[in-house]
Design an enzyme around this catalytic site. Structure first.
Site, PDB file in Angstrom:
ATOM      1  N   GLU A 139      -4.218  -9.200   3.609  1.00  0.00           N
ATOM      2  CA  GLU A 139      -4.926  -8.818   4.840  1.00  0.00           C
ATOM      3  C   GLU A 139      -6.122  -9.699   5.165  1.00  0.00           C
ATOM      4  OE1 GLU A 139      -3.543  -6.709   2.773  1.00  0.00           O
ATOM      5  OE2 GLU A 139      -2.768  -4.947   3.807  1.00  0.00           O
ATOM      6  N   GLU A 180       0.837  -1.212   0.000  1.00  0.00           N
ATOM      7  CA  GLU A 180       0.000   0.000   0.000  1.00  0.00           C
ATOM      8  C   GLU A 180       0.865   1.252   0.000  1.00  0.00           C
ATOM      9  OE1 GLU A 180      -2.297  -1.583   3.454  1.00  0.00           O
ATOM     10  OE2 GLU A 180      -4.004  -0.803   2.331  1.00  0.00           O
TER      11      GLU A 180
END
Ligand code: 3H9
Length: 715
Positions: free
Chosen positions: A134, A114
């Site tokens: 995640e 990210e």
């Protein structure tokens, strides 16, 4: 200059240097460069310094060690977030006025990716893998990942990447548009060159400024994806939330999408599902650490292996070893059986090639490392032998007597058994210190769990080597002491016992299975028994009657199925019928057989048995045995038990394993339920006597997690 931010002068987490107009930030936070608060702060301060320095034209972010950042620091997730949060840092990087280039290597995962997507250019070393895993922690990529990834690779590809969490090879990521360049070597230099080029072009490409490619969005795709995930990831909240978040990326401006993502991410982070999955992440790693075996215990070098037995189990184990690029000598007693085993291995690898999971050259190289043999004598030079012969003490002892003289002195001798006493097998050798149990689960090349069974005399180095080999072949190893059924199957006995008592009481196999599957178990206990074979469990029970309660009702339904030749899927009938060999259907005949037996045994048929009763009886029996195994020292920690049951027995990861689940409902509530069950069902055989450890913890208001902490001696 070493840079560690205001609050972290003691630790050196980031090196900042400027060369020829390019500021280079090198993060140094071993082992995986997790983006802890101190690292985030150091990055923000470095970029602020670079922005303020007229001599700096662009910034490069890289990491030392084995990988670019593998994500946020998961250990921080139970505490309130400290400034700067990762989402805020990423927005800050993206909105800067000077180009920021990410230089990636290793496994760039989660928050690490990210962060890279918030940079203005991404270059990776060949061999790098990137991904947003995640969901495996019950989370969505909450630092902009759900909003930036679809803007780079499209909505459809983003759904696939985020909901599987898979590690994407750099070349594939380049083709998808996630990376801008992949280089063969010196990724840092490549990033610096890219930074100069971007300065020359005078243009900043901000991911957040892009729109999601409309061609990647089809009518109804989000609801379709959620429907598929509701089946494939049954019960898991995070994959569903991830699809919603990707839909926001397609429908709203980035600022709004980021805001919604953040709030969803915070909700998930606080959820029990995410806590449970985070617990398992650390539990799997903790399971590798054995308290009395120091980290620096010398490991044996395993370069060659042998497998005895070419049946389903032996062939599966051989595939695991071959897949880790280890040479395997596969030994059988008869040519026909050997040929069948070799063919089975070849077919499995061929199928992997057909499915695009394996390159044909890799398959060929692996098969070239496989040798078939008809004599144990061929194992004289191998480093690690796994015996996967018939589950009979006599057969195994005979093999170990021979191995003891044939194998070189440093070879590890492992027995793949699910119930037999490792110490008895070791006792027939002159070197019991090199004998160990490796309990693989069928199919061995698919199932993740490996129970490593430590005999009384097994050497520490042999235990450490076997745990390490387990990891190397892609398994989740957990250590068990010697005892009937070790950890997993011992607990299964109690769980199955209760499920079968429920059948005698009048519940149908379908009702028992439905209740437990709706709760999250991958497969209910009756269907599991049919899959494994009623004869297999009968044989185990029969050979170990002296270790089991002398209860005339004990697993009677399973005994009946076995006696009637209703062995499960393989005979088309068991607790259920299987018209196509696989799909279960209710079978009134099976129900009739059980109720006739119940009547004969004087068990009253109860009209109504609630799903809650099914859950409480089966799961509390399971937990109680787990507590007993801890007390007996068979399991080292409650978290190891959770690893065993989630990796090997289909216990839902989002409930964290039986012991985590017990903690989450409260141990006092479980003890209390035992009192009630004893009153309702009687307690002649001690089924509803809570284990002393369970009572002790419940009375002192403690949890199994507290027990683990005490065992470690943490303060
Ligand atoms: C995230 O990023 C959230 C954001 O989207 C949103 C935020 C708002 N943190 O696995 P290994 C430790 S969520 C803390 O044995 P390998 C691990 O516990 C994160 N610690 O090595 C172990 O410690 P120990 C998304 C971490 O080479 C040691 O590092 N990222 C973290 O077999 C070595 O680990 C992920 O989910 C972490 N993030 O595998 C990636 N990662 O030695 C999670 C590792 O004391 N990590 N540790 O036992 C992995 O998948 C593997 O660790 C990796 C390396 C593939 C990187």
């Amino acid at each position: 200059m070493k840079w560690a931010g205001e609050d972290c002068r003691m630790s050196v987490l980031l090196e900042y240097s400027v060369d020829n107009g390019i500021a280079v930030l090198v993060i140094d936070n071993p082992p995986v460069n997790a983006l802890s608060q101190q690292v985030r702060q150091a990055i923000r301060e470095s970029i602020t310094a670079a922005e303020a320095d007229d001599g700096v034209k662009a910034v490069v972010i890289a990491c030392t060690g084995r990988t670019f950042s593998a994500g946020a620091d998961i250990r921080e997730f139970d505490a309130p977030v400290k400034d700067p949060s990762l989402p805020i840092l990423n927005d800050f990087i993206e909105s800067g006025t000077k180009p920021v280039v990410a230089a990636l290597h290793g496994t760039t995962l989660g928050g690490g990716l990210e962060l890279a997507m918030s940079c203005h250019y991404r270059v990776a070393l060949t061999g790098t893998r990137v991904g947003l895993p995640e969901v495996h922690l019950g989370l969505i990529p909450g630092a902009g990942g759900t909003q930036r990834l679809p803007r780079l690779i499209g909505a459809e590809a983003a759904i696939e990447a985020i909901t599987t969490g898979r590690h994407i090879p750099a070349d594939e990521a380049l083709g998808m548009g996630l990376l801008d360049d992949v280089v063969e070597d010196d990724v840092l230099q490549a990033a610096v060159s890219a930074a100069h080029r971007l300065v020359g072009e005078g243009h900043l490409s901000r991911t957040g400024d892009r729109d999601v490619n409309p061609e990647s969005v089809q009518d109804g795709m989000f609801s379709k994806a959620k429907a598929v995930l509701a089946k494939r990831r049954r019960g898991f909240d995070a994959p569903q939330a991830a699809v919603d978040a990707i839909e926001w990326a397609c429908a709203t401006p980035i600022t709004e999408g980021l805001q919604k993502e953040r709030s969803c991410s915070n909700t998930l982070k606080a959820s029990l599902q995410s806590k449970a999955q985070r617990h398992l992440f650390f539990a799997e790693r903790l399971a590798l650490k054995i308290p009395d075996i120091p980290k620096d215990t010398p490991l044996l070098d395993i370069a060659t292996t042998g497998v005895i037995g070419a049946g389903t189990m032996g062939a599966g184990i051989a595939i695991c070893l071959l897949n880790a690029d280890l040479p395997v000598v596969l030994v059988e007693t008869k040519q026909e059986a050997l040929d069948r085993g070799l063919e089975r291995i070849k077919k499995t690898l061929d199928r992997d090639v057909g499915r695009g999971r394996l390159a044909s050259e890799t398959r060929d190289a692996r098969l070239a490392r496989l040798t078939g043999a008809l004599s144990l004598e061929t194992l004289g030079s191998v480093d690690f032998v796994v015996e996967a012969a018939f589950e009979s003490m006599q057969v195994k002892k005979q093999i170990f007597v021979e191995l003891d003289t044939i194998c070189k002195a440093t070879a590890v001798l492992a027995t793949n058994t699910s119930t037999l006493d490792i110490n008895d097998i070791a006792a027939v050798t002159k070197s019991p210190d090199r004998v160990i149990g490796t309990h693989f689960f069928s199919p061995a090349n698919v199932m993740k769990l490996l129970e490593v069974v430590r005999g009384t005399k097994t050497a520490k180095g042999v235990v450490a080597t076997t745990m390490k080999l387990g990891r190397r072949i892609g398994k989740v190893p957990a250590l068990s002491g010697v005892g009937y059924g070790f950890i997993g199957n011992r607990m299964l006995e109690d769980y199955v016992r209760e499920s079968q008592m429920l059948l005698l009481d009048g519940a149908s196999p379908a009702q028992v299975d439905r209740a437990l599957e709706a709760w999250g178990m991958a497969m209910g206990p009756c269907a599991v028994m049919d899959l494994a074979g009623q004869d297999v469990s009968f044989l185990t029970r029969d050979q170990n009657r002296d270790l089991l309660p002398n209860d005339p009702l004990y697993c009677v339904p399973g005994d009946i199925m076995n006696a009637e030749g209703r062995l499960g899927q393989k005979t088309g009938k068991g607790f259920y019928q299987y018209p196509d060999g696989r799909t279960r259907q209710n079978d009134p005949e099976a129900i009739g057989l059980v109720s006739a037996a119940a009547e004969k045994l004087g068990v009253a048929n109860r009209d109504k048995i609630s799903d809650q009763e099914i859950l409480d009886r089966c799961l509390h029996a399971l937990i109680n045995r787990g507590a007993q195994l801890l007390d007996d020292g068979i399991a080292l920690r409650s978290s190891d038990i959770d690893v065993v049951w989630s990796a090997g027995y289909g216990f839902p990861a989002y409930r964290g394993g039986p012991m985590f689940y017990a903690d989450s409902i409260g141990l006092d509530a479980i003890v209390q339920s035992f009192e009630e069950m004893a009153k309702t069902f009687g307690n002649e055989y001690g089924y509803w006597t809570p284990a002393p450890l369970l009572v002790k913890l419940a009375t002192s208001g403690q949890t199994f997690a507290d027990y683990d902490t005490d065992q470690r001696g943490d303060t």
